[in-house]
Design an enzyme around this catalytic site. Structure first.
Site, PDB file in Angstrom:
ATOM      1  N   PHE A  11       0.834  -1.205   0.000  1.00 12.56           N
ATOM      2  CA  PHE A  11       0.000   0.000   0.000  1.00 12.56           C
ATOM      3  C   PHE A  11       0.879   1.269   0.000  1.00 12.56           C
ATOM      4  O   PHE A  11       0.870   2.048  -0.959  1.00 12.56           O
ATOM      5  CB  PHE A  11      -0.929  -0.096   1.225  1.00 12.56           C
ATOM      6  CG  PHE A  11      -1.594   1.171   1.642  1.00 12.56           C
ATOM      7  CD1 PHE A  11      -2.257   1.985   0.726  1.00 12.56           C
ATOM      8  CD2 PHE A  11      -1.585   1.551   2.986  1.00 12.56           C
ATOM      9  CE1 PHE A  11      -2.893   3.151   1.135  1.00 12.56           C
ATOM     10  CE2 PHE A  11      -2.218   2.699   3.404  1.00 12.56           C
ATOM     11  CZ  PHE A  11      -2.858   3.517   2.481  1.00 12.56           C
ATOM     12  N   ASN A  32       8.517  -9.201  -2.086  1.00 13.45           N
ATOM     13  CA  ASN A  32       8.329 -10.651  -2.266  1.00 13.45           C
ATOM     14  C   ASN A  32       6.843 -11.020  -2.294  1.00 13.45           C
ATOM     15  O   ASN A  32       6.507 -12.205  -2.291  1.00 13.45           O
ATOM     16  CB  ASN A  32       9.039 -11.443  -1.160  1.00 13.45           C
ATOM     17  CG  ASN A  32       8.409 -11.245   0.201  1.00 13.45           C
ATOM     18  OD1 ASN A  32       7.572 -10.363   0.382  1.00 13.45           O
ATOM     19  ND2 ASN A  32       8.814 -12.046   1.163  1.00 13.45           N
ATOM     20  N   ASP A  56      13.074 -11.441  -1.475  1.00 18.50           N
ATOM     21  CA  ASP A  56      12.811 -11.418  -0.035  1.00 18.50           C
ATOM     22  C   ASP A  56      13.994 -10.711   0.635  1.00 18.50           C
ATOM     23  O   ASP A  56      15.127 -11.227   0.618  1.00 18.50           O
ATOM     24  CB  ASP A  56      12.672 -12.861   0.468  1.00 18.50           C
ATOM     25  CG  ASP A  56      12.493 -12.948   1.973  1.00 18.50           C
ATOM     26  OD1 ASP A  56      12.761 -11.962   2.689  1.00 18.50           O
ATOM     27  OD2 ASP A  56      12.085 -14.033   2.445  1.00 18.50           O
ATOM     28  N   TYR A 145       5.573  -7.704  15.942  1.00 16.25           N
ATOM     29  CA  TYR A 145       5.659  -6.511  15.087  1.00 16.25           C
ATOM     30  C   TYR A 145       6.332  -5.367  15.853  1.00 16.25           C
ATOM     31  O   TYR A 145       7.288  -4.760  15.359  1.00 16.25           O
ATOM     32  CB  TYR A 145       4.248  -6.120  14.664  1.00 16.25           C
ATOM     33  CG  TYR A 145       4.142  -4.906  13.768  1.00 16.25           C
ATOM     34  CD1 TYR A 145       4.595  -4.934  12.453  1.00 16.25           C
ATOM     35  CD2 TYR A 145       3.549  -3.737  14.231  1.00 16.25           C
ATOM     36  CE1 TYR A 145       4.458  -3.819  11.622  1.00 16.25           C
ATOM     37  CE2 TYR A 145       3.406  -2.626  13.405  1.00 16.25           C
ATOM     38  CZ  TYR A 145       3.860  -2.673  12.110  1.00 16.25           C
ATOM     39  OH  TYR A 145       3.719  -1.573  11.295  1.00 16.25           O
ATOM     40  N   LYS A 149      10.070  -3.713  15.033  1.00  8.91           N
ATOM     41  CA  LYS A 149      10.247  -2.307  14.659  1.00  8.91           C
ATOM     42  C   LYS A 149      11.139  -1.582  15.666  1.00  8.91           C
ATOM     43  O   LYS A 149      11.926  -0.710  15.288  1.00  8.91           O
ATOM     44  CB  LYS A 149       8.884  -1.616  14.565  1.00  8.91           C
ATOM     45  CG  LYS A 149       8.026  -2.092  13.388  1.00  8.91           C
ATOM     46  CD  LYS A 149       8.597  -1.634  12.048  1.00  8.91           C
ATOM     47  CE  LYS A 149       7.657  -1.992  10.903  1.00  8.91           C
ATOM     48  NZ  LYS A 149       8.173  -1.573   9.591  1.00  8.91           N
ATOM     49  N   TYR A 159      23.736   2.208  13.073  1.00  4.07           N
ATOM     50  CA  TYR A 159      24.424   2.483  11.801  1.00  4.07           C
ATOM     51  C   TYR A 159      24.693   3.979  11.656  1.00  4.07           C
ATOM     52  O   TYR A 159      25.733   4.384  11.119  1.00  4.07           O
ATOM     53  CB  TYR A 159      23.597   1.956  10.605  1.00  4.07           C
ATOM     54  CG  TYR A 159      23.978   0.541  10.221  1.00  4.07           C
ATOM     55  CD1 TYR A 159      23.760  -0.523  11.093  1.00  4.07           C
ATOM     56  CD2 TYR A 159      24.582   0.274   8.991  1.00  4.07           C
ATOM     57  CE1 TYR A 159      24.114  -1.817  10.739  1.00  4.07           C
ATOM     58  CE2 TYR A 159      24.945  -1.023   8.634  1.00  4.07           C
ATOM     59  CZ  TYR A 159      24.708  -2.063   9.520  1.00  4.07           C
ATOM     60  OH  TYR A 159      25.074  -3.338   9.174  1.00  4.07           O
TER      61      TYR A 159
HETATM   62  P1  NAD Z   1       1.565  -3.640   3.086  1.00  5.37           P
HETATM   63  O1  NAD Z   1       1.380  -4.979   3.698  1.00  5.37           O
HETATM   64  O2  NAD Z   1       0.551  -3.165   2.107  1.00  5.37           O
HETATM   65  O3  NAD Z   1       2.985  -3.516   2.401  1.00  5.37           O
HETATM   66  C1  NAD Z   1       4.129  -4.161   2.886  1.00  5.37           C
HETATM   67  C2  NAD Z   1       4.893  -4.718   1.698  1.00  5.37           C
HETATM   68  O4  NAD Z   1       6.121  -5.319   2.159  1.00  5.37           O
HETATM   69  C3  NAD Z   1       4.111  -5.805   0.961  1.00  5.37           C
HETATM   70  O5  NAD Z   1       4.074  -5.523  -0.427  1.00  5.37           O
HETATM   71  C4  NAD Z   1       4.898  -7.078   1.267  1.00  5.37           C
HETATM   72  O6  NAD Z   1       4.769  -8.040   0.254  1.00  5.37           O
HETATM   73  C5  NAD Z   1       6.306  -6.532   1.431  1.00  5.37           C
HETATM   74  N1  NAD Z   1       7.195  -7.415   2.208  1.00  5.37           N
HETATM   75  C6  NAD Z   1       6.980  -7.931   3.442  1.00  5.37           C
HETATM   76  N2  NAD Z   1       8.012  -8.706   3.817  1.00  5.37           N
HETATM   77  C7  NAD Z   1       8.915  -8.679   2.793  1.00  5.37           C
HETATM   78  C8  NAD Z   1      10.192  -9.274   2.586  1.00  5.37           C
HETATM   79  N3  NAD Z   1      10.739 -10.075   3.499  1.00  5.37           N
HETATM   80  N4  NAD Z   1      10.837  -9.012   1.424  1.00  5.37           N
HETATM   81  C9  NAD Z   1      10.300  -8.189   0.485  1.00  5.37           C
HETATM   82  N5  NAD Z   1       9.091  -7.602   0.620  1.00  5.37           N
HETATM   83  C10 NAD Z   1       8.405  -7.845   1.769  1.00  5.37           C
HETATM   84  O7  NAD Z   1       1.664  -2.616   4.320  1.00  5.37           O
HETATM   85  P2  NAD Z   1       1.768  -1.011   4.323  1.00  5.37           P
HETATM   86  O8  NAD Z   1       0.615  -0.493   5.060  1.00  5.37           O
HETATM   87  O9  NAD Z   1       2.058  -0.503   2.966  1.00  5.37           O
HETATM   88  O10 NAD Z   1       3.044  -0.797   5.246  1.00  5.37           O
HETATM   89  C11 NAD Z   1       4.318  -0.504   4.697  1.00  5.37           C
HETATM   90  C12 NAD Z   1       5.302  -0.184   5.801  1.00  5.37           C
HETATM   91  O11 NAD Z   1       4.832   0.920   6.573  1.00  5.37           O
HETATM   92  C13 NAD Z   1       5.533  -1.334   6.782  1.00  5.37           C
HETATM   93  O12 NAD Z   1       6.897  -1.377   7.141  1.00  5.37           O
HETATM   94  C14 NAD Z   1       4.682  -0.953   7.971  1.00  5.37           C
HETATM   95  O13 NAD Z   1       5.181  -1.495   9.160  1.00  5.37           O
HETATM   96  C15 NAD Z   1       4.766   0.565   7.944  1.00  5.37           C
HETATM   97  N6  NAD Z   1       3.611   1.178   8.604  1.00  5.37           N
HETATM   98  C16 NAD Z   1       2.418   1.281   7.946  1.00  5.37           C
HETATM   99  C17 NAD Z   1       1.343   1.859   8.597  1.00  5.37           C
HETATM  100  C18 NAD Z   1       0.006   2.063   7.931  1.00  5.37           C
HETATM  101  O14 NAD Z   1      -0.922   2.588   8.544  1.00  5.37           O
HETATM  102  N7  NAD Z   1      -0.175   1.715   6.665  1.00  5.37           N
HETATM  103  C19 NAD Z   1       1.472   2.301   9.920  1.00  5.37           C
HETATM  104  C20 NAD Z   1       2.689   2.138  10.559  1.00  5.37           C
HETATM  105  C21 NAD Z   1       3.772   1.604   9.873  1.00  5.37           C
END
Ligand code: NAD
Ligand code: UDP
Length: 319
Positions: A11, A32, A56, A145, A149, A159
């Site tokens: 997303f 992935n 991945d 989770y 994080k 780093y």
């Molecule tokens: P999402 O699940 O739509 O997107 C996450 C993406 O990461 C997916 O496309 C998934 O396939 C990919 N992914 C997961 N593990 C992987 C791996 N080992 N190798 C390669 N790709 C991998 O979720 P999102 O809402 O788009 O969230 C994206 C980031 O933002 C995340 O790190 C999440 O923790 C952070 N985040 C999002 C929100 C929110 O409200 N949307 C809030 C806090 C933090």
């Protein structure tokens, strides 16, 4: 710049690809597909300046050529996803962050970590400032989770301090908008999909718990500004407008014109009772604040889900 975005088919990652490409940068998207979808980047395939690599990121990351920036967004993010995938979640937050930092170091690139308001756990300080250390249950179901994080933040700061790398940490608060999956399981997508299908809206607990919902375009703008700032310490990016889950359900019913009922479900373990960002740092350091109020953001999101529901997409997913 040439930017690597991990989690690019998710997303937020896909919206970030759009923003960086739109500003004239080159983007390498990596994913992935564990929770993402090729559909989210289908419109970018073949576009000048965009490359996609299926990989991945818990394994060694190889990218040929120069890389000037790494935005590490790969991670399951919806509670239902990380509860179903606890070990991949811990691995991508720890091993994946290490690999992404290692690539950034080798390439001399700036690194930005997608962290989360979940580092504050079930917060005892309200609203949450960046200086609050949080109230996380490390051995509860959400710990997979939250602690991944928190480890990722610690690794990023190490780093920065030890290797002198340019790093950024964004603590993202609940964000919604087009390209969430109907089956994402988070509250905004669940309520909209349920309302449009005429199904009951699933209220976990008594619905008095609060969240603060940010529209995706606002969030992406905050992240873009943070990336180009010189702030290494974490920055909250979110919309401080705070709503109970029940209020959100009422807004969704009003805006969709749905007659769906509300249905009580058990409250998930360790579900935070309140959440609201203090965005003083984002306002002063980034000159950023959200522009899209909840009703307007829902109004932009509902047509996206309506189109999917009309194509018989899968329904909402509940705990
Ligand atoms: P999402 O699940 O739509 O997107 C996450 C993406 O990461 C997916 O496309 C998934 O396939 C990919 N992914 C997961 N593990 C992987 C791996 N080992 N190798 C390669 N790709 C991998 O979720 P999102 O809402 O788009 O969230 C994206 C980031 O933002 C995340 O790190 C999440 O923790 C952070 N985040 C999002 C929100 C929110 O409200 N949307 C809030 C806090 C933090
Ligand atoms: N929630 C709900 N019904 C749902 C999904 C979630 O009542 O169908 C509640 C959940 O218990 C939490 C809030 O909505 O209090 C936000 O949940 P979400 O999964 O969107 O993200 P969280 O903020 O918990 O990470």
């Amino acid at each position: 710049m040439r930017i690597l975005i991990t989690g690019a088919a998710g997303f937020l990652g896909s919206h970030l690809c759009d923003r960086f490409l739109g500003e004239g940068h080159q983007v390498v998207g990596m994913d992935n597909f564990i929770t993402g979808s090729p559909d989210n980047v289908a419109h970018l395939m073949g576009r000048d300046g965009f490359e996609f690599v299926q990989h991945d990121v818990t394994n060694y990351i190889y990218v040929a050529g120069p890389v000037d920036g790494v935005l590490h967004f790969a991670s399951p993010a919806s509670p239902i996803d990380y509860l179903e995938q606890p070990i991949p979640t811990l691995k991508v937050g720890s091993l994946g962050t290490h690999k992404a930092l290692g690539l950034a170091k080798a390439k001399g690139a700036r690194f930005l970590l997608a962290s989360t308001s979940e580092v504050y756990g079930d917060p005892l300080e309200h609203p949450q400032t960046e200086s609050y250390w949080g109230n996380v249950n490390p051995v509860g179901p959400r710990g997979v989770y939250d602690e991944a994080k928190r480890f990722a933040e610690a690794m990023t700061m190490a780093y920065h301090r030890y290797h002198g790398m340019q790093t950024r940490i964004v603590r993202i608060f609940n964000t919604y908008g087009p390209r969430m999956r109907p089956q994402d399981g988070r509250v905004v997508s669940n309520f909209i999909v349920q309302a449009l299908r005429g199904e009951p809206l699933s209220i976990y607990g008594d619905g008095s718990q609060t969240r603060s919902f940010c529209y995706v375009d606002d969030l992406v703008d905050g992240i873009f500004r943070l990336f180009f700032s010189d702030r290494a310490e974490p920055v909250n990016v979110g919309n401080p407008g705070e709503f109970t889950v029940r209020q959100l359900a009422e807004r969704v019913l009003a805006l969709t014109g749905s007659a769906s009922a509300l249905q009580a479900h058990p409250l998930p373990e360790d579900d935070p009772k309140v959440r609201k960002p203090d965005i003083t740092v984002a306002r002063t350091v980034l000159g950023w604040e959200p522009k899209v109020p909840l009703d307007e953001g829902l109004g932009r999101t509902i047509p996206y889900f309506r189109a999917l529901v009309e194509q018989n997409s899968p329904g909402a997913r509940t705990l």
